[in-house]
Scaffold this motif. Structure first.
Motif, PDB file in Angstrom:
ATOM      1  N   SER A 147     102.168  67.632  51.786  1.00 57.81           N
ATOM      2  CA  SER A 147     103.207  67.891  50.614  1.00 57.81           C
ATOM      3  C   SER A 147     103.349  67.056  49.402  1.00 57.81           C
ATOM      4  N   ARG A 148     102.844  65.689  49.857  1.00 59.65           N
ATOM      5  CA  ARG A 148     102.862  64.820  48.607  1.00 59.65           C
ATOM      6  C   ARG A 148     101.728  65.328  47.568  1.00 59.65           C
ATOM      7  N   ASN A 149     100.391  65.748  48.243  1.00 52.67           N
ATOM      8  CA  ASN A 149      99.342  65.822  47.218  1.00 52.67           C
ATOM      9  C   ASN A 149      99.099  67.187  46.839  1.00 52.67           C
ATOM     10  N   HIS A 150     100.206  68.076  47.047  1.00 49.27           N
ATOM     11  CA  HIS A 150     100.031  69.497  46.724  1.00 49.27           C
ATOM     12  C   HIS A 150     100.592  69.539  45.174  1.00 49.27           C
ATOM     13  N   ILE A 151      99.329  70.340  44.442  1.00 48.65           N
ATOM     14  CA  ILE A 151      99.741  70.368  43.092  1.00 48.65           C
ATOM     15  C   ILE A 151     100.150  71.934  42.855  1.00 48.65           C
ATOM     16  N   ARG A 152     101.650  71.629  42.484  1.00 48.98           N
ATOM     17  CA  ARG A 152     102.046  73.004  42.022  1.00 48.98           C
ATOM     18  C   ARG A 152     102.011  73.717  40.697  1.00 48.98           C
ATOM     19  N   LYS A 153     101.794  72.708  39.705  1.00 49.53           N
ATOM     20  CA  LYS A 153     101.536  73.187  38.146  1.00 49.53           C
ATOM     21  C   LYS A 153     100.612  72.024  37.735  1.00 49.53           C
ATOM     22  N   ILE A 154      99.914  72.479  36.616  1.00 48.44           N
ATOM     23  CA  ILE A 154      99.114  71.422  35.854  1.00 48.44           C
ATOM     24  C   ILE A 154      99.141  71.622  34.393  1.00 48.44           C
ATOM     25  N   GLN A 155      98.885  70.849  33.451  1.00 48.01           N
ATOM     26  CA  GLN A 155      98.931  70.903  32.156  1.00 48.01           C
ATOM     27  C   GLN A 155      97.599  70.547  31.682  1.00 48.01           C
ATOM     28  N   ASP A 156      96.976  71.087  30.853  1.00 45.93           N
ATOM     29  CA  ASP A 156      95.552  70.733  30.293  1.00 45.93           C
ATOM     30  C   ASP A 156      95.725  69.807  29.111  1.00 45.93           C
ATOM     31  N   ALA A 157      94.597  69.484  28.293  1.00 48.27           N
ATOM     32  CA  ALA A 157      94.694  68.584  27.241  1.00 48.27           C
ATOM     33  C   ALA A 157      95.421  69.108  26.123  1.00 48.27           C
ATOM     34  N   ALA A 158      94.980  70.535  25.944  1.00 46.88           N
ATOM     35  CA  ALA A 158      96.171  71.157  24.833  1.00 46.88           C
ATOM     36  C   ALA A 158      97.658  71.296  25.104  1.00 46.88           C
ATOM     37  N   GLY A 159      98.028  70.842  26.233  1.00 44.66           N
ATOM     38  CA  GLY A 159      99.527  70.942  26.468  1.00 44.66           C
ATOM     39  C   GLY A 159     100.113  72.314  27.213  1.00 44.66           C
ATOM     40  N   ASN A 160      99.042  73.172  27.536  1.00 43.02           N
ATOM     41  CA  ASN A 160      99.139  74.325  28.239  1.00 43.02           C
ATOM     42  C   ASN A 160      99.710  73.981  29.786  1.00 43.02           C
ATOM     43  N   THR A 161     100.326  74.832  30.385  1.00 47.00           N
ATOM     44  CA  THR A 161     100.934  74.809  31.787  1.00 47.00           C
ATOM     45  C   THR A 161     100.336  75.763  32.515  1.00 47.00           C
ATOM     46  N   PHE A 162      99.726  75.446  33.780  1.00 51.36           N
ATOM     47  CA  PHE A 162      99.142  76.541  34.500  1.00 51.36           C
ATOM     48  C   PHE A 162      99.778  76.452  35.868  1.00 51.36           C
ATOM     49  N   CYS A 163     100.108  77.448  36.535  1.00 49.84           N
ATOM     50  CA  CYS A 163     100.760  77.478  37.983  1.00 49.84           C
ATOM     51  C   CYS A 163      99.742  78.121  39.078  1.00 49.84           C
ATOM     52  N   GLU A 164      99.079  79.056  38.657  1.00 47.45           N
ATOM     53  CA  GLU A 164      98.458  79.663  39.499  1.00 47.45           C
ATOM     54  C   GLU A 164      96.912  78.812  40.350  1.00 47.45           C
ATOM     55  N   GLU A 165      96.635  79.176  41.383  1.00 48.79           N
ATOM     56  CA  GLU A 165      95.692  78.086  42.204  1.00 48.79           C
ATOM     57  C   GLU A 165      94.411  78.175  41.463  1.00 48.79           C
ATOM     58  N   GLU A 166      94.050  79.212  41.113  1.00 49.39           N
ATOM     59  CA  GLU A 166      92.628  79.376  40.210  1.00 49.39           C
ATOM     60  C   GLU A 166      92.813  78.811  39.084  1.00 49.39           C
ATOM     61  N   GLN A 167      93.727  79.072  38.267  1.00 45.06           N
ATOM     62  CA  GLN A 167      93.850  78.335  36.800  1.00 45.06           C
ATOM     63  C   GLN A 167      94.014  76.858  36.916  1.00 45.06           C
ATOM     64  N   ILE A 168      94.648  76.342  38.348  1.00 40.14           N
ATOM     65  CA  ILE A 168      94.618  74.702  38.349  1.00 40.14           C
ATOM     66  C   ILE A 168      93.228  74.245  38.724  1.00 40.14           C
ATOM     67  N   SER A 169      92.340  75.069  39.402  1.00 45.80           N
ATOM     68  CA  SER A 169      91.067  74.590  39.793  1.00 45.80           C
ATOM     69  C   SER A 169      90.331  74.667  38.807  1.00 45.80           C
ATOM     70  N   GLU A 170      90.236  75.472  37.595  1.00 42.61           N
ATOM     71  CA  GLU A 170      89.663  75.547  36.498  1.00 42.61           C
ATOM     72  C   GLU A 170      90.103  74.382  35.613  1.00 42.61           C
ATOM     73  N   VAL A 171      91.239  74.095  35.221  1.00 41.86           N
ATOM     74  CA  VAL A 171      91.470  72.999  34.564  1.00 41.86           C
ATOM     75  C   VAL A 171      91.186  71.795  34.958  1.00 41.86           C
ATOM     76  N   LEU A 172      91.158  71.343  36.386  1.00 45.47           N
ATOM     77  CA  LEU A 172      90.782  70.004  37.002  1.00 45.47           C
ATOM     78  C   LEU A 172      89.098  70.117  36.952  1.00 45.47           C
ATOM     79  N   VAL A 173      88.309  71.137  36.947  1.00 44.66           N
ATOM     80  CA  VAL A 173      87.056  71.110  37.049  1.00 44.66           C
ATOM     81  C   VAL A 173      86.589  70.690  35.473  1.00 44.66           C
ATOM     82  N   ARG A 174      87.307  71.471  34.636  1.00 48.38           N
ATOM     83  CA  ARG A 174      87.021  71.299  33.126  1.00 48.38           C
ATOM     84  C   ARG A 174      87.211  69.743  32.782  1.00 48.38           C
TER      85      ARG A 174
END
Length: 431
Positions: free
Chosen positions: A47-74
């Motif tokens: 529960s503590r480590n679950h990522i529900r949303k993420i923001q990339d370097a440009a300030g865009n917010t992503f909530c989908e699991e696939e999009q979050i994975s792409e931001v992290l990899v990038r």
């Protein structure tokens, strides 16, 4: 039936081991039927480590699991991609070769299965290996040494292929440096200027007059490990291991450098005591054995809990022993040059402006004095009246005093004459 019982036991053991690995609680071994504790801890960690949303370097917010994975990899792809070719030769060429041709051939040989197995089994079974440390550099506040620092860092970047993180790099100055000079050097370094570095390797770099304030974090960390639901899922044996491996281990690193305030240690001990007996909040629980008795080893009827005050003294005494036995070390030379340049460690004086670290080490001097005495040898460096050199006496010191005998011998070698005892001097001084 026996085979079914054996199979059930094996499945239960595997389940407990699985949840232990998921929970990342390395202090508690499987086998004590703590599966419910591991399961709850793993769920809490998920529960503590679950990522529900993420923001990339440009300030865009992503909530989908696939999009979050792409931001992290990038992000990590950019972070660990080198900006050019590594030039390690400039560094390696400065290092003297210490290995033979046979050792070179051995190191260059292909890995075999046994080597891989040995390396893997040296690792912790539930942890990933990797470097963990920072660097703290001390230089004079002038342009020449600042340029040297930049040159060293530039060489490191070129040799390793790693880029220095300027956002996390900091610089602080002595209070004696004027503001204009501070600004000029800070701009040259491009580091963030700070008043002082809060912590280094988990320890405070500056300790003010309120010792309790600076060591409050130790008390808070222990409380975080013991509070909440844990006692509901752990057997008393599990609580014992948690106290020994986690709660009482947290202050250990700081205890090697600082004399922790007794008030902090008393609160930590009280929390451990309440947790062990299952006491919650203001609730009163029966303590079946006095806590002092639980300090004893198990073979002596105790549980081997640490006496925190005694342990703190022992840790500081280890540092004092290092000063006595490793006099050529950098630490020993710095401390001697600053605090006792004209005497030995036992003759060092307590002065008002000494650092808290040095004051803490000096406070453990009494521990060493209880069982240490000087090896006389030729006696040229052993003082008759001040030093500990007589192993057959309880205090290891001469009981009588020198008094007003100005001409009395001062060093032990003066009690010998032509390789035999100076009976006249011995008779005059000690009868």
């Amino acid at each position: 039936m026996r085979s079914l019982d054996g199979r059930m036991d094996e499945l239960e053991r595997r389940e407990e081991l699985y949840w232990r690995q998921r929970s990342r609680q390395d202090w508690l071994k499987n086998g004590d039927k703590n599966t419910s504790f591991f399961h709850t801890k793993a769920s809490q960690r998920k529960s503590r480590n679950h990522i529900r949303k993420i923001q990339d370097a440009a300030g865009n917010t992503f909530c989908e699991e696939e999009q979050i994975s792409e931001v992290l990899v990038r992000h990590f792809d950019d972070l660990f991609t080198t900006g050019g070719q590594c030039d390690s030769d400039s560094v390696i060429s400065k290092v003297d070769s210490e290995i033979s041709a046979a050792q070179v051939a051995e190191l260059a040989a292909p890995f075999d299965g046994e080597e891989v197995r040995e390396a893997l089994f040296q690792m912790h079974p539930t942890k990933a290996p990797g470097p963990d440390d920072d660097s703290l550099l001390f230089v004079r506040a002038n342009e020449e040494e600042t340029e040297k620092v930049l040159d060293i860092l530039s060489t490191y970047e070129a040799a390793s292929g790693q880029k220095l993180n300027m956002e996390k790099s900091e610089v602080s100055f002595s209070r004696n440096i004027d503001l204009e000079k501070k600004n000029m050097l800070q701009m040259k370094l491009s580091f963030k200027a700070v008043e002082g570095h809060d912590k280094y390797l988990g320890l405070s770099t500056y300790i003010g007059s309120s010792k309790k304030f600076f060591f409050q974090s130790i008390q808070d960390r222990v409380w975080k490990k013991l509070k909440g639901w844990k006692e509901n899922y752990l057997s008393q044996a599990g609580r014992e291991i948690l106290i020994k491996s986690v709660a009482q281990a947290i202050p250990t690193y700081a205890m090697q450098c600082f004399s922790i305030p007794v008030s902090i240690l008393n609160v930590v001990e009280k929390m451990c005591r309440s947790f062990f007996w299952g006491q919650k909040g203001e609730e009163r629980k029966m303590s079946w054995v006095a806590w002092d008795k639980l300090y004893r080893a198990k073979k002596q009827g105790g549980l081997g809990f640490r006496n925190m005050r005694v342990f703190n003294k022992a840790m500081l005494a280890k540092q004092a022993w290092r000063l006595l036995t490793n006099k050529d070390s950098l630490m020993a030379r710095v401390l001697k040059g600053k605090y006792f340049p004209n005497s030995d460690f036992f003759g060092a004086k307590v002065v008002p402006n000494m650092s808290f670290t040095w004051r803490s080490i000096l406070s453990s001097r009494e521990v060493i004095e209880r069982g240490a005495f000087k090896s006389v040898g030729k006696g040229k460096n052993v003082r008759i009246w001040e030093d500990l050199w007589l192993p057959n006496l309880p205090s290891f010191k001469v009981i009588s005093t020198r008094g007003d005998r100005v001409s009395a011998p001062n060093l032990v070698n003066e009690l010998w004459e032509d390789k035999s005892r100076n009976l006249e001097a011995l008779s005059e001084l000690f009868t």
